[in-house]
Write a protein that holds these residues in place. Structure first.
Motif, PDB file in Angstrom:
ATOM      1  N   ALA A 213      84.980  94.752 110.201  1.00 50.91           N
ATOM      2  CA  ALA A 213      84.958  93.171 109.741  1.00 50.91           C
ATOM      3  C   ALA A 213      86.486  92.490 109.968  1.00 50.91           C
ATOM      4  O   ALA A 213      85.880  91.147 109.824  1.00 50.91           O
ATOM      5  CB  ALA A 213      84.479  93.098 108.100  1.00 50.91           C
ATOM      6  N   HIS A 214      87.592  93.569 110.419  1.00 48.56           N
ATOM      7  CA  HIS A 214      89.030  92.527 110.497  1.00 48.56           C
ATOM      8  C   HIS A 214      89.443  92.142 109.701  1.00 48.56           C
ATOM      9  O   HIS A 214      89.479  91.181 109.436  1.00 48.56           O
ATOM     10  CB  HIS A 214      88.134  91.564 111.838  1.00 48.56           C
ATOM     11  CG  HIS A 214      87.839  92.058 113.178  1.00 48.56           C
ATOM     12  ND1 HIS A 214      88.334  92.953 113.435  1.00 48.56           N
ATOM     13  CD2 HIS A 214      86.662  91.685 113.561  1.00 48.56           C
ATOM     14  CE1 HIS A 214      87.440  93.466 114.733  1.00 48.56           C
ATOM     15  NE2 HIS A 214      86.457  92.728 114.930  1.00 48.56           N
ATOM     16  N   THR A 215      88.917  92.820 108.281  1.00 53.96           N
ATOM     17  CA  THR A 215      89.376  91.830 107.102  1.00 53.96           C
ATOM     18  C   THR A 215      90.451  92.959 106.831  1.00 53.96           C
ATOM     19  O   THR A 215      90.069  93.885 106.477  1.00 53.96           O
ATOM     20  CB  THR A 215      88.852  91.244 106.229  1.00 53.96           C
ATOM     21  OG1 THR A 215      88.870  91.274 104.974  1.00 53.96           O
ATOM     22  CG2 THR A 215      87.790  92.753 105.699  1.00 53.96           C
ATOM     23  N   HIS A 216      92.064  93.042 106.107  1.00 52.88           N
ATOM     24  CA  HIS A 216      92.283  93.578 105.011  1.00 52.88           C
ATOM     25  C   HIS A 216      92.453  92.853 103.783  1.00 52.88           C
ATOM     26  O   HIS A 216      93.146  94.006 102.883  1.00 52.88           O
ATOM     27  CB  HIS A 216      94.163  93.700 105.664  1.00 52.88           C
ATOM     28  CG  HIS A 216      94.368  93.989 107.039  1.00 52.88           C
ATOM     29  ND1 HIS A 216      94.492  95.082 107.386  1.00 52.88           N
ATOM     30  CD2 HIS A 216      93.943  93.038 108.268  1.00 52.88           C
ATOM     31  CE1 HIS A 216      95.230  95.170 108.387  1.00 52.88           C
ATOM     32  NE2 HIS A 216      95.134  93.516 108.773  1.00 52.88           N
ATOM     33  N   ALA A 267      76.003  94.723 110.026  1.00 53.35           N
ATOM     34  CA  ALA A 267      75.954  93.812 108.913  1.00 53.35           C
ATOM     35  C   ALA A 267      78.148  92.788 108.567  1.00 53.35           C
ATOM     36  O   ALA A 267      78.195  92.369 108.704  1.00 53.35           O
ATOM     37  CB  ALA A 267      75.552  94.552 107.329  1.00 53.35           C
ATOM     38  N   ALA A 268      79.353  93.980 108.455  1.00 51.20           N
ATOM     39  CA  ALA A 268      80.637  93.949 108.286  1.00 51.20           C
ATOM     40  C   ALA A 268      80.478  93.296 109.967  1.00 51.20           C
ATOM     41  O   ALA A 268      81.515  92.358 109.287  1.00 51.20           O
ATOM     42  CB  ALA A 268      81.293  94.725 108.308  1.00 51.20           C
ATOM     43  N   HIS A 269      79.637  93.731 111.280  1.00 51.84           N
ATOM     44  CA  HIS A 269      80.586  92.861 112.073  1.00 51.84           C
ATOM     45  C   HIS A 269      80.514  91.291 111.966  1.00 51.84           C
ATOM     46  O   HIS A 269      81.319  91.134 112.738  1.00 51.84           O
ATOM     47  CB  HIS A 269      80.105  93.821 113.592  1.00 51.84           C
ATOM     48  CG  HIS A 269      80.476  93.328 114.232  1.00 51.84           C
ATOM     49  ND1 HIS A 269      81.915  93.117 115.031  1.00 51.84           N
ATOM     50  CD2 HIS A 269      80.059  92.708 115.641  1.00 51.84           C
ATOM     51  CE1 HIS A 269      81.730  92.719 116.173  1.00 51.84           C
ATOM     52  NE2 HIS A 269      80.786  92.201 116.431  1.00 51.84           N
ATOM     53  N   ALA A 270      79.010  91.153 111.536  1.00 51.11           N
ATOM     54  CA  ALA A 270      78.520  89.856 111.976  1.00 51.11           C
ATOM     55  C   ALA A 270      79.609  88.613 110.605  1.00 51.11           C
ATOM     56  O   ALA A 270      79.744  88.092 111.369  1.00 51.11           O
ATOM     57  CB  ALA A 270      77.300  89.501 111.283  1.00 51.11           C
ATOM     58  N   ALA A 271      79.555  89.815 109.449  1.00 53.06           N
ATOM     59  CA  ALA A 271      80.670  88.389 108.769  1.00 53.06           C
ATOM     60  C   ALA A 271      80.356  89.708 107.174  1.00 53.06           C
ATOM     61  O   ALA A 271      79.986  90.492 107.214  1.00 53.06           O
ATOM     62  CB  ALA A 271      79.964  87.266 108.063  1.00 53.06           C
ATOM     63  N   ALA A 272      82.283  89.388 107.306  1.00 51.82           N
ATOM     64  CA  ALA A 272      82.197  90.309 105.426  1.00 51.82           C
ATOM     65  C   ALA A 272      81.369  89.919 104.226  1.00 51.82           C
ATOM     66  O   ALA A 272      81.502  91.235 103.833  1.00 51.82           O
ATOM     67  CB  ALA A 272      83.814  89.883 105.411  1.00 51.82           C
ATOM     68  N   ALA A 273      80.827  88.872 104.497  1.00 49.32           N
ATOM     69  CA  ALA A 273      79.820  88.742 103.612  1.00 49.32           C
ATOM     70  C   ALA A 273      78.755  89.438 103.510  1.00 49.32           C
ATOM     71  O   ALA A 273      78.451  90.208 102.148  1.00 49.32           O
ATOM     72  CB  ALA A 273      80.276  87.266 102.956  1.00 49.32           C
ATOM     73  N   TRP A 274      78.143  89.650 103.958  1.00 48.21           N
ATOM     74  CA  TRP A 274      76.793  89.964 104.633  1.00 48.21           C
ATOM     75  C   TRP A 274      77.225  91.628 104.332  1.00 48.21           C
ATOM     76  O   TRP A 274      75.904  92.292 103.461  1.00 48.21           O
ATOM     77  CB  TRP A 274      77.013  89.832 106.362  1.00 48.21           C
ATOM     78  CG  TRP A 274      75.852  88.734 106.328  1.00 48.21           C
ATOM     79  CD1 TRP A 274      76.618  87.987 107.352  1.00 48.21           C
ATOM     80  CD2 TRP A 274      74.465  88.486 106.332  1.00 48.21           C
ATOM     81  NE1 TRP A 274      76.418  86.301 107.605  1.00 48.21           N
ATOM     82  CE2 TRP A 274      74.476  87.342 107.084  1.00 48.21           C
ATOM     83  CE3 TRP A 274      73.572  88.388 105.649  1.00 48.21           C
ATOM     84  CZ2 TRP A 274      73.873  86.034 106.423  1.00 48.21           C
ATOM     85  CZ3 TRP A 274      72.379  88.173 105.574  1.00 48.21           C
ATOM     86  CH2 TRP A 274      72.921  86.493 105.891  1.00 48.21           C
TER      87      TRP A 274
END
Length: 373
Positions: A213-216, A267-274
């Motif tokens: 998801a490219h989020t820390h 889901a994580a690749h599409a958007a972290a919220a997903w």
């Protein structure tokens, strides 16, 4: 008091950004000694004591281990102290579950087991993020002192409990002999594989989110997974009691774990919220599966429920350690963290196949034997 109270296994990176699994392997060795070996051995030494005494002694050991951790001057002392705390938890958890099951009728056994599992899941979902928050303000030693204080409070509660007429923890030999049953061995193996897949993946949840998801920002994912765990562990008890089909419940739950883990990377690749939806589903299923598993084991060993529950607990704890070690090894060999759910999902498929073949066959043989004049 759970093997997953401190879920994020320490990991390091080399200059190329690959994970070095040495600390994960060390955590695995410590977890095996404390939960799988230390717990049964110490429970054997207390086999002639009442459940109330065993619960009290286990809490004392757990609390002392946490206090020693807070005081540890070196890494070696810290690891030994964690092993001491692990022994206390390894003795306490299965006896608490067996005690809860023994205090209720068979028709309400699922609710009793779910209450214990609900406490473990609540401790995880609240304990991990809150522990991280507290550690940032008062340091990890301060956090350990808080856990020590909570252990003292729990010990006071045990002291004031009335006498509990429940079988004491089983000797080590009884645990080993119970595995000779094909039904018991099959169920325990499914729990082992489930622990490897579910808890092993949770250990590397932060690394997965960074890569996929490219989020820390990962605390929200722990909350989502833990919230699902609370929902699943509390709802599964009434479901099992109402349907009285723990085997079918395990089947559905394993299918849900497979589906949620396979969907999670996309889901994580599409958007972290997903990723919230599969995380909640995975957490709910991962925690819920232990209640029908314990239910099946108690049915397979009705005269020795503590043996059944302790075997399941040991399998889950061992699976958690193996999952952490294998995850570190796979990442160290160059696998992408974003691909980890595919590995764990495939392993859950193996657990499902074992459940539908070996365990199902053993259940049918047991039913036929019971109905034969």
């Amino acid at each position: 008091m759970s093997a997953t109270q401190t879920t994020a296994t320490p990991k390091t990176r080399d200059g190329r950004g690959k994970f070095i699994p040495l600390l994960a392997l060390g955590t695995f060795a410590l977890g095996v000694d404390a939960y799988v070996l230390g717990g049964p051995v110490f429970a054997t030494l207390l086999a002639k004591r009442s459940a109330k005494v065993v619960l009290g002694v286990a809490l004392v050991v757990f609390t002392i281990g946490n206090a020693l951790t807070a005081l540890a001057p070196t890494l070696a002392v810290l690891l030994i102290a964690r092993a001491v705390a692990g022994i206390g938890a390894g003795v306490y958890s299965p006896v608490a579950a067996a005690t809860a099951a023994g205090l209720t009728t068979p028709e309400r056994r699922g609710r009793a087991l779910a209450t214990v599992m609900g406490g473990l899941s609540i401790g995880t979902v609240i304990g991990v993020p809150v522990g991280m928050l507290l550690a940032s303000h008062i340091g990890w030693r301060g956090t350990l002192w808080l856990i020590t204080a909570l252990g003292v409070v729990a010990l006071i509660g045990i002291v004031w409990l009335p006498k509990i007429e429940v079988s004491p923890p089983p000797p080590l030999g009884q645990r080993v002999r119970a595995l000779a049953s094909g039904r018991v061995a099959g169920i325990v193996t499914v729990s082992l594989l489930g622990g490897i897949a579910s808890l092993g993946l949770y250990t590397y949840l932060a690394e997965f989110l960074v890569d996929a998801a490219h989020t820390h920002q990962t605390v929200w994912a722990m909350w989502a997974w833990g919230a699902g765990g609370i929902i699943g562990s509390l709802l599964i008890g009434p479901i099992v009691d109402r349907t009285r089909r723990p085997f079918a419940a395990v089947t559905c739950i394993l299918v849900l774990i497979v589906a949620s883990q396979f969907v999670l990377p996309a889901a994580a690749h599409a958007a972290a919220a997903w990723a919230v939806v599969p995380l909640v589903a995975w957490g709910a299923a991962g925690w819920a599966v232990q209640v029908p598993q314990q239910h099946q084991l108690i049915a397979a060993q009705p005269e020795q429920p503590a043996v059944a529950v302790s075997l399941n607990s040991s399998a889950v704890y061992l699976g958690s350690g193996i999952g952490s070690a294998l995850g570190g090894l796979v990442l160290g060999l160059g696998a992408s963290p974003a691909a980890l759910p595919y590995y764990t999902g495939a392993l859950t498929v193996v657990a499902l196949a074992l459940h539908l073949t070996v365990v199902r066959g053993a259940v049918r043989r047991g039913v036929n034997a019971d109905t034969t004049p």
